[in-house]
Scaffold this motif. Structure first.
Motif, PDB file in Angstrom:
ATOM      1  N   ASP A  35       0.830  -1.208   0.000  1.00 53.76           N
ATOM      2  CA  ASP A  35       0.000   0.000   0.000  1.00 53.76           C
ATOM      3  C   ASP A  35       0.862   1.255   0.000  1.00 53.76           C
ATOM      4  O   ASP A  35       0.543   2.247  -0.660  1.00 53.76           O
ATOM      5  CB  ASP A  35      -0.966   0.000   1.187  1.00 53.76           C
ATOM      6  N   TRP A  36       2.004   1.225   0.690  1.00 52.31           N
ATOM      7  CA  TRP A  36       2.910   2.362   0.715  1.00 52.31           C
ATOM      8  C   TRP A  36       3.451   2.637  -0.694  1.00 52.31           C
ATOM      9  O   TRP A  36       3.478   3.781  -1.148  1.00 52.31           O
ATOM     10  CB  TRP A  36       4.055   2.092   1.697  1.00 52.31           C
ATOM     11  N   TYR A  37       3.866   1.603  -1.388  1.00 57.42           N
ATOM     12  CA  TYR A  37       4.384   1.768  -2.748  1.00 57.42           C
ATOM     13  C   TYR A  37       3.283   2.214  -3.721  1.00 57.42           C
ATOM     14  O   TYR A  37       3.545   2.982  -4.646  1.00 57.42           O
ATOM     15  CB  TYR A  37       5.078   0.499  -3.236  1.00 57.42           C
ATOM     16  N   GLU A  38       2.068   1.766  -3.500  1.00 56.95           N
ATOM     17  CA  GLU A  38       0.954   2.231  -4.334  1.00 56.95           C
ATOM     18  C   GLU A  38       0.748   3.732  -4.150  1.00 56.95           C
ATOM     19  O   GLU A  38       0.496   4.452  -5.122  1.00 56.95           O
ATOM     20  CB  GLU A  38      -0.331   1.463  -4.001  1.00 56.95           C
ATOM     21  N   ARG A  39       0.878   4.218  -2.923  1.00 57.15           N
ATOM     22  CA  ARG A  39       0.758   5.657  -2.682  1.00 57.15           C
ATOM     23  C   ARG A  39       1.964   6.405  -3.259  1.00 57.15           C
ATOM     24  O   ARG A  39       1.809   7.490  -3.813  1.00 57.15           O
ATOM     25  CB  ARG A  39       0.600   5.943  -1.189  1.00 57.15           C
ATOM     26  N   LEU A  40       3.146   5.824  -3.150  1.00 53.74           N
ATOM     27  CA  LEU A  40       4.341   6.469  -3.687  1.00 53.74           C
ATOM     28  C   LEU A  40       4.265   6.603  -5.208  1.00 53.74           C
ATOM     29  O   LEU A  40       4.514   7.670  -5.760  1.00 53.74           O
ATOM     30  CB  LEU A  40       5.591   5.674  -3.302  1.00 53.74           C
ATOM     31  N   PHE A  41       3.905   5.516  -5.889  1.00 51.55           N
ATOM     32  CA  PHE A  41       3.879   5.515  -7.354  1.00 51.55           C
ATOM     33  C   PHE A  41       2.548   5.992  -7.934  1.00 51.55           C
ATOM     34  O   PHE A  41       2.462   6.293  -9.120  1.00 51.55           O
ATOM     35  CB  PHE A  41       4.192   4.126  -7.892  1.00 51.55           C
ATOM     36  N   GLY A  42       1.508   6.029  -7.120  1.00 50.73           N
ATOM     37  CA  GLY A  42       0.210   6.512  -7.585  1.00 50.73           C
ATOM     38  C   GLY A  42      -0.611   5.498  -8.333  1.00 50.73           C
ATOM     39  O   GLY A  42      -1.602   5.859  -8.978  1.00 50.73           O
ATOM     40  N   ASP A  86       9.039  18.932  -8.325  1.00 53.47           N
ATOM     41  CA  ASP A  86       8.068  19.583  -7.434  1.00 53.47           C
ATOM     42  C   ASP A  86       6.660  19.042  -7.662  1.00 53.47           C
ATOM     43  O   ASP A  86       5.913  18.803  -6.711  1.00 53.47           O
ATOM     44  CB  ASP A  86       8.104  21.095  -7.620  1.00 53.47           C
ATOM     45  N   GLY A  87       6.293  18.841  -8.913  1.00 53.63           N
ATOM     46  CA  GLY A  87       4.982  18.270  -9.225  1.00 53.63           C
ATOM     47  C   GLY A  87       4.835  16.860  -8.690  1.00 53.63           C
ATOM     48  O   GLY A  87       3.789  16.496  -8.142  1.00 53.63           O
ATOM     49  N   ARG A  88       5.890  16.058  -8.829  1.00 55.21           N
ATOM     50  CA  ARG A  88       5.854  14.676  -8.326  1.00 55.21           C
ATOM     51  C   ARG A  88       5.695  14.657  -6.819  1.00 55.21           C
ATOM     52  O   ARG A  88       4.880  13.912  -6.271  1.00 55.21           O
ATOM     53  CB  ARG A  88       7.134  13.954  -8.752  1.00 55.21           C
ATOM     54  N   VAL A  89       6.460  15.490  -6.110  1.00 55.09           N
ATOM     55  CA  VAL A  89       6.367  15.552  -4.642  1.00 55.09           C
ATOM     56  C   VAL A  89       4.968  15.989  -4.221  1.00 55.09           C
ATOM     57  O   VAL A  89       4.398  15.435  -3.273  1.00 55.09           O
ATOM     58  CB  VAL A  89       7.466  16.473  -4.069  1.00 55.09           C
ATOM     59  N   ALA A  90       4.386  16.945  -4.928  1.00 58.79           N
ATOM     60  CA  ALA A  90       3.024  17.409  -4.608  1.00 58.79           C
ATOM     61  C   ALA A  90       2.002  16.292  -4.816  1.00 58.79           C
ATOM     62  O   ALA A  90       1.103  16.103  -3.989  1.00 58.79           O
ATOM     63  CB  ALA A  90       2.667  18.624  -5.460  1.00 58.79           C
ATOM     64  N   GLN A  91       2.129  15.534  -5.908  1.00 54.97           N
ATOM     65  CA  GLN A  91       1.206  14.422  -6.170  1.00 54.97           C
ATOM     66  C   GLN A  91       1.312  13.361  -5.076  1.00 54.97           C
ATOM     67  O   GLN A  91       0.304  12.839  -4.605  1.00 54.97           O
ATOM     68  CB  GLN A  91       1.507  13.780  -7.522  1.00 54.97           C
ATOM     69  N   ILE A  92       2.540  13.049  -4.673  1.00 53.48           N
ATOM     70  CA  ILE A  92       2.743  12.043  -3.625  1.00 53.48           C
ATOM     71  C   ILE A  92       2.174  12.545  -2.297  1.00 53.48           C
ATOM     72  O   ILE A  92       1.561  11.783  -1.546  1.00 53.48           O
ATOM     73  CB  ILE A  92       4.236  11.679  -3.514  1.00 53.48           C
ATOM     74  N   ALA A  93       2.332  13.840  -2.016  1.00 50.92           N
ATOM     75  CA  ALA A  93       1.781  14.418  -0.783  1.00 50.92           C
ATOM     76  C   ALA A  93       0.261  14.289  -0.750  1.00 50.92           C
ATOM     77  O   ALA A  93      -0.327  14.031   0.304  1.00 50.92           O
ATOM     78  CB  ALA A  93       2.200  15.879  -0.656  1.00 50.92           C
ATOM     79  N   GLU A  94      -0.387  14.437  -1.908  1.00 49.37           N
ATOM     80  CA  GLU A  94      -1.840  14.264  -1.982  1.00 49.37           C
ATOM     81  C   GLU A  94      -2.253  12.846  -1.615  1.00 49.37           C
ATOM     82  O   GLU A  94      -3.386  12.612  -1.205  1.00 49.37           O
ATOM     83  CB  GLU A  94      -2.339  14.599  -3.386  1.00 49.37           C
ATOM     84  N   ARG A  95      -1.323  11.898  -1.758  1.00 47.69           N
ATOM     85  CA  ARG A  95      -1.603  10.498  -1.404  1.00 47.69           C
ATOM     86  C   ARG A  95      -1.127  10.155   0.010  1.00 47.69           C
ATOM     87  O   ARG A  95      -1.125   9.000   0.406  1.00 47.69           O
ATOM     88  CB  ARG A  95      -0.972   9.572  -2.443  1.00 47.69           C
ATOM     89  N   GLY A  96      -0.703  11.184   0.774  1.00 45.24           N
ATOM     90  CA  GLY A  96      -0.401  10.997   2.187  1.00 45.24           C
ATOM     91  C   GLY A  96       1.040  10.705   2.549  1.00 45.24           C
ATOM     92  O   GLY A  96       1.321  10.374   3.702  1.00 45.24           O
ATOM     93  N   LEU A  97       1.974  10.861   1.630  1.00 44.38           N
ATOM     94  CA  LEU A  97       3.384  10.616   1.943  1.00 44.38           C
ATOM     95  C   LEU A  97       4.164  11.918   1.817  1.00 44.38           C
ATOM     96  O   LEU A  97       3.923  12.710   0.907  1.00 44.38           O
ATOM     97  CB  LEU A  97       3.991   9.578   1.003  1.00 44.38           C
ATOM     98  N   TYR A 114      12.100   9.244   0.204  1.00 42.99           N
ATOM     99  CA  TYR A 114      11.026   8.637   0.988  1.00 42.99           C
ATOM    100  C   TYR A 114      11.552   7.311   1.539  1.00 42.99           C
ATOM    101  O   TYR A 114      12.379   6.668   0.903  1.00 42.99           O
ATOM    102  CB  TYR A 114       9.810   8.355   0.103  1.00 42.99           C
ATOM    103  N   ARG A 115      11.051   6.911   2.703  1.00 43.42           N
ATOM    104  CA  ARG A 115      11.440   5.603   3.259  1.00 43.42           C
ATOM    105  C   ARG A 115      10.192   4.817   3.612  1.00 43.42           C
ATOM    106  O   ARG A 115       9.260   5.338   4.225  1.00 43.42           O
ATOM    107  CB  ARG A 115      12.304   5.785   4.501  1.00 43.42           C
ATOM    108  N   ASP A 116      10.207   3.541   3.228  1.00 42.59           N
ATOM    109  CA  ASP A 116       9.076   2.674   3.581  1.00 42.59           C
ATOM    110  C   ASP A 116       9.217   2.223   5.030  1.00 42.59           C
ATOM    111  O   ASP A 116      10.161   2.602   5.731  1.00 42.59           O
ATOM    112  CB  ASP A 116       8.951   1.509   2.599  1.00 42.59           C
ATOM    113  N   ARG A 117       8.283   1.405   5.493  1.00 41.74           N
ATOM    114  CA  ARG A 117       8.266   0.967   6.897  1.00 41.74           C
ATOM    115  C   ARG A 117       9.496   0.168   7.285  1.00 41.74           C
ATOM    116  O   ARG A 117       9.845   0.089   8.452  1.00 41.74           O
ATOM    117  CB  ARG A 117       7.018   0.128   7.153  1.00 41.74           C
TER     118      ARG A 117
END
Length: 129
Positions: A35-42, A86-97, A114-117
């Motif tokens: 789930d973390w990678y799904e949020r990271l990659f979108g 910057d756009g990529r970081v903003a998109q990832i932030a919208e997914r909670g990371l 970014y670091r996973d669990r």
């Protein structure tokens, strides 16, 4: 497939073979971390080649696969250079990371890590602004 004006492939070639870029990381048991990678990659994994691997196609012929190998979890470091950091970081932030580290090097190149669990690092790099 990307091509030059003369029709030649722009994809890297080694001894006449098109190069497919692949990167592997390790994670701990079961689906923990997917789930973390799904949020990271979108997006969810593109496919599951085995019951211990998940593969994401980040761009044409550019893959990342995450393998369940608990004994190796926490040791991976990856960096993907993107056109719009910057756009990529903003998109990832919208997914909670949020990045655990943002850095600008002396030459202006930027990185958001970014670091996973498990402690594996996945970073995105960008050109100077």
């Amino acid at each position: 497939m990307p091509a030059a004006a003369d029709g030649r492939s722009l994809l890297p070639r080694i001894r006449g073979h098109t190069l497919w870029i692949c990167s592997r990381g390790s994670r701990s048991p079961a689906t923990r971390g997917l789930d973390w990678y799904e949020r990271l990659f979108g997006l969810p994994p593109s496919f599951f080649p085995t019951d211990t691997e998940a593969v994401w196609e980040l761009a044409e012929r550019r893959y990342v696969f995450i393998e369940r190998r608990p004994e190796h979890a926490g040791h991976a470091r990856h960096l993907v250079f993107v056109d719009d950091l910057d756009g990529r970081v903003a998109q990832i932030a919208e997914r909670g990371l949020t990045p655990v580290q943002r850095k600008t090097y002396a030459n202006g190149v930027r990185k958001a890590a970014y670091r996973d669990r498990d402690g594996n690092e996945f970073g995105f790099g960008g050109a100077p602004v």
